[in-house]
Structure formats: structure tokens, C-alpha cells
Design a protein around this motif. Structure first.
Motif, PDB file in Angstrom:
ATOM      1  N   GLU A   1       0.842  -1.211   0.000  1.00 13.80           N
ATOM      2  CA  GLU A   1       0.000   0.000   0.000  1.00 13.80           C
ATOM      3  C   GLU A   1       0.873   1.255   0.000  1.00 13.80           C
ATOM      4  N   ASN A   2       1.929   1.240   0.787  1.00 16.14           N
ATOM      5  CA  ASN A   2       2.839   2.384   0.828  1.00 16.14           C
ATOM      6  C   ASN A   2       3.508   2.601  -0.527  1.00 16.14           C
ATOM      7  N   LEU A   3       3.969   1.529  -1.163  1.00 11.88           N
ATOM      8  CA  LEU A   3       4.571   1.652  -2.497  1.00 11.88           C
ATOM      9  C   LEU A   3       3.570   2.205  -3.508  1.00 11.88           C
ATOM     10  N   LYS A   4       2.350   1.722  -3.457  1.00 13.13           N
ATOM     11  CA  LYS A   4       1.325   2.212  -4.391  1.00 13.13           C
ATOM     12  C   LYS A   4       1.105   3.719  -4.238  1.00 13.13           C
ATOM     13  N   ASN A   5       1.227   4.221  -3.009  1.00 13.51           N
ATOM     14  CA  ASN A   5       0.977   5.638  -2.740  1.00 13.51           C
ATOM     15  C   ASN A   5       2.213   6.516  -2.889  1.00 13.51           C
ATOM     16  N   THR A   6       3.353   5.926  -3.210  1.00 12.97           N
ATOM     17  CA  THR A   6       4.597   6.680  -3.330  1.00 12.97           C
ATOM     18  C   THR A   6       4.860   7.034  -4.791  1.00 12.97           C
ATOM     19  N   ARG A   7       4.938   8.343  -5.046  1.00 14.07           N
ATOM     20  CA  ARG A   7       5.271   8.826  -6.392  1.00 14.07           C
ATOM     21  C   ARG A   7       6.775   9.064  -6.519  1.00 14.07           C
ATOM     22  N   ASN A   8       7.381   9.535  -5.418  1.00  5.88           N
ATOM     23  CA  ASN A   8       8.813   9.819  -5.452  1.00  5.88           C
ATOM     24  C   ASN A   8       9.388   9.769  -4.048  1.00  5.88           C
ATOM     25  N   LEU A   9      10.698   9.653  -3.987  1.00  2.00           N
ATOM     26  CA  LEU A   9      11.449   9.626  -2.727  1.00  2.00           C
ATOM     27  C   LEU A   9      12.676  10.516  -2.870  1.00  2.00           C
ATOM     28  N   ASN A  10      13.028  11.198  -1.795  1.00  2.00           N
ATOM     29  CA  ASN A  10      14.294  11.910  -1.717  1.00  2.00           C
ATOM     30  C   ASN A  10      14.978  11.411  -0.456  1.00  2.00           C
TER      31      ASN A  10
ATOM     32  N   ILE B   1      28.919   8.321  -0.182  1.00  2.00           N
ATOM     33  CA  ILE B   1      27.691   8.895   0.375  1.00  2.00           C
ATOM     34  C   ILE B   1      27.202  10.016  -0.535  1.00  2.00           C
ATOM     35  N   GLY B   2      25.918  10.348  -0.395  1.00  3.58           N
ATOM     36  CA  GLY B   2      25.346  11.404  -1.213  1.00  3.58           C
ATOM     37  C   GLY B   2      23.851  11.524  -0.982  1.00  3.58           C
ATOM     38  N   ASN B   3      23.170  12.078  -1.976  1.00  5.68           N
ATOM     39  CA  ASN B   3      21.729  12.303  -1.916  1.00  5.68           C
ATOM     40  C   ASN B   3      21.113  11.872  -3.235  1.00  5.68           C
ATOM     41  N   CYS B   4      19.919  11.259  -3.161  1.00  6.58           N
ATOM     42  CA  CYS B   4      19.216  10.799  -4.361  1.00  6.58           C
ATOM     43  C   CYS B   4      17.759  11.240  -4.355  1.00  6.58           C
ATOM     44  N   THR B   5      17.222  11.326  -5.555  1.00  2.95           N
ATOM     45  CA  THR B   5      15.792  11.477  -5.758  1.00  2.95           C
ATOM     46  C   THR B   5      15.366  10.385  -6.724  1.00  2.95           C
ATOM     47  N   ILE B   6      14.337   9.646  -6.333  1.00  8.93           N
ATOM     48  CA  ILE B   6      13.738   8.630  -7.202  1.00  8.93           C
ATOM     49  C   ILE B   6      12.344   9.116  -7.568  1.00  8.93           C
ATOM     50  N   GLU B   7      12.015   9.015  -8.854  1.00 10.46           N
ATOM     51  CA  GLU B   7      10.638   9.232  -9.284  1.00 10.46           C
ATOM     52  C   GLU B   7      10.207   7.981 -10.032  1.00 10.46           C
ATOM     53  N   TYR B   8       9.130   7.393  -9.550  1.00  7.21           N
ATOM     54  CA  TYR B   8       8.629   6.185 -10.215  1.00  7.21           C
ATOM     55  C   TYR B   8       7.868   6.583 -11.462  1.00  7.21           C
ATOM     56  N   PRO B   9       7.984   5.830 -12.551  1.00  2.32           N
ATOM     57  CA  PRO B   9       8.797   4.627 -12.700  1.00  2.32           C
ATOM     58  C   PRO B   9      10.187   4.922 -13.259  1.00  2.32           C
ATOM     59  N   LYS B  10      11.177   4.338 -12.650  1.00  2.00           N
ATOM     60  CA  LYS B  10      12.522   4.148 -13.189  1.00  2.00           C
ATOM     61  C   LYS B  10      13.381   5.395 -13.375  1.00  2.00           C
ATOM     62  N   LYS B  11      13.088   6.473 -12.679  1.00  2.00           N
ATOM     63  CA  LYS B  11      13.944   7.648 -12.773  1.00  2.00           C
ATOM     64  C   LYS B  11      14.683   7.837 -11.453  1.00  2.00           C
TER      65      LYS B  11
END
Length: 181
Positions: free
Chosen positions: A27-36, A49-59
Motif C-alpha cells: 500500500e505504501n509503495l502504491k501511494n509513493t510517487r517519489n522519494l528523496n 555517500i550522497g543524496n538521491c531522488t527517485i521518481e517512479y517509474p525508473k527515474k
């Protein structure tokens, strides 16, 4: 009639309260559009080490603290660029192709058994295309917490996430692939 309605509502609330970790993660994955997030990555003993941004799908866009290194995927290709090097790969030839595909993760998690590690992490092991991927989720927030991959050459990559922010406003230009200098 009202009595049956109250019983129904009570049963729904009880079943939701006892939803499995797997159901909560899905349910959490379904509601997640992006993560930082901030990350620590260990590849065969070398820590970055560093910082990332993920935007679903596949970015994904990651900026490493050293070497002006960046890693960017637009969903089709993956570029790793430093001051002195430039590599471009088809995303579908990397384990990130699967990690960045939340629909793939959801389908796999639905059919896998979870493992609880240190009473705080939920783990699912996925074997796909000659690659082994362990995905880790926090047992309280059910957010993606990290992953471990082993590629066909037996290289082990462990990535831990921290300071996770979900569904933030992000700039789409972040995922434009850099060019070689």
C-alpha cells in the motif's frame, strides 16, 4: 440495519489494524510517487555517500559528495559521470531497472515471504535475470530503507537510505541525462 452497518465497520477496522507488513508495504509503495533521501553505498568495501531522488517509474538522480559524481536515469538509460569519466548503460541491463520499478516490486513482494531483521527491518529477496536483490523496508514507516544487489560478476552493492522524504515536489529536469564533455 444500522446494527449490521456498525458490525461491518468494526470488522473492516479490525482487519485493517491487523494488515500484514507485506500489505502495508505494498500500500505504501502504491501511494509513493517519489522519494528523496541521503544514502550510504558500499560496493565491495568502497563506501560513498550522497543524496538521491527517485521518481517512479525508473527515474533516479544521485549526487555523490566526492568526485562531483552523479548518477542519472531517465527511465531508459543510466549515466554515471565524474570529472574524469562518463559511462552510459541501458537501464534494463542493471539491477536498478528492477529497484526503480515499483510495479515490479509490488508483484514480487505479493508472492514472497518476508524476513524480519534486527526486529526493525523487513526484507524480501528477489532473484531475477541472474541478479540477486534484497530489498529492505522500515518496519514502522514501511518506506524503502535500502537494497543489496549482487550482479552476475558477484559484485555486492549495499545501499542504505536515511532522511527519507516521500512525495515531494521535484523538478523534472533533474532526470535529463548529462552529456559527455
Amino acid at each position: 440495519m444500522f446494527k449490521y452497518f456498525l458490525i461491518y465497520i468494526f470488522l473492516v477496522l479490525i482487519s485493517n489494524a491487523h494488515a500484514s507488513n507485506k500489505d502495508k508495504i505494498i500500500e505504501n509503495l502504491k501511494n509513493t510517487r517519489n522519494l528523496n533521501f541521503d544514502f550510504e553505498q558500499n560496493i565491495n568495501g568502497k563506501i560513498e555517500i550522497g543524496n538521491c531522488t527517485i521518481e517512479y517509474p525508473k527515474k533516479i538522480y544521485c549526487k555523490y559528495q566526492k568526485n562531483n559524481k552523479i548518477l542519472v536515469s531517465n527511465g531508459k538509460s543510466l549515466v554515471v559521470k565524474t570529472i574524469t569519466s562518463f559511462y552510459r548503460y541501458p537501464l534494463n541491463k542493471t539491477p536498478l531497472n528492477l529497484i526503480l520499478d515499483k510495479n515490479f516490486l509490488i508483484k514480487k513482494i505479493e508472492n514472497l515471504n518476508e524476513r524480519i531483521l534486527d526486529k526493525t527491518y523487513i526484507n524480501f529477496e528477489i532473484v531475477e535475470n541472474n541478479s540477486e536483490i534484497n530489498i529492505f523496508f522500515d518496519d514502522k514507516t514501511f518506506n524503502l530503507f535500502g537494497w543489496q544487489t549482487k550482479d552476475i560478476y558477484q559484485n555486492v552493492n549495499v545501499t542504505y537510505l536515511s532522511s527519507i522524504q516521500v512525495n515531494q515536489q521535484i523538478d523534472e529536469d533533474l532526470f535529463i541525462l548529462p552529456t559527455q564533455n
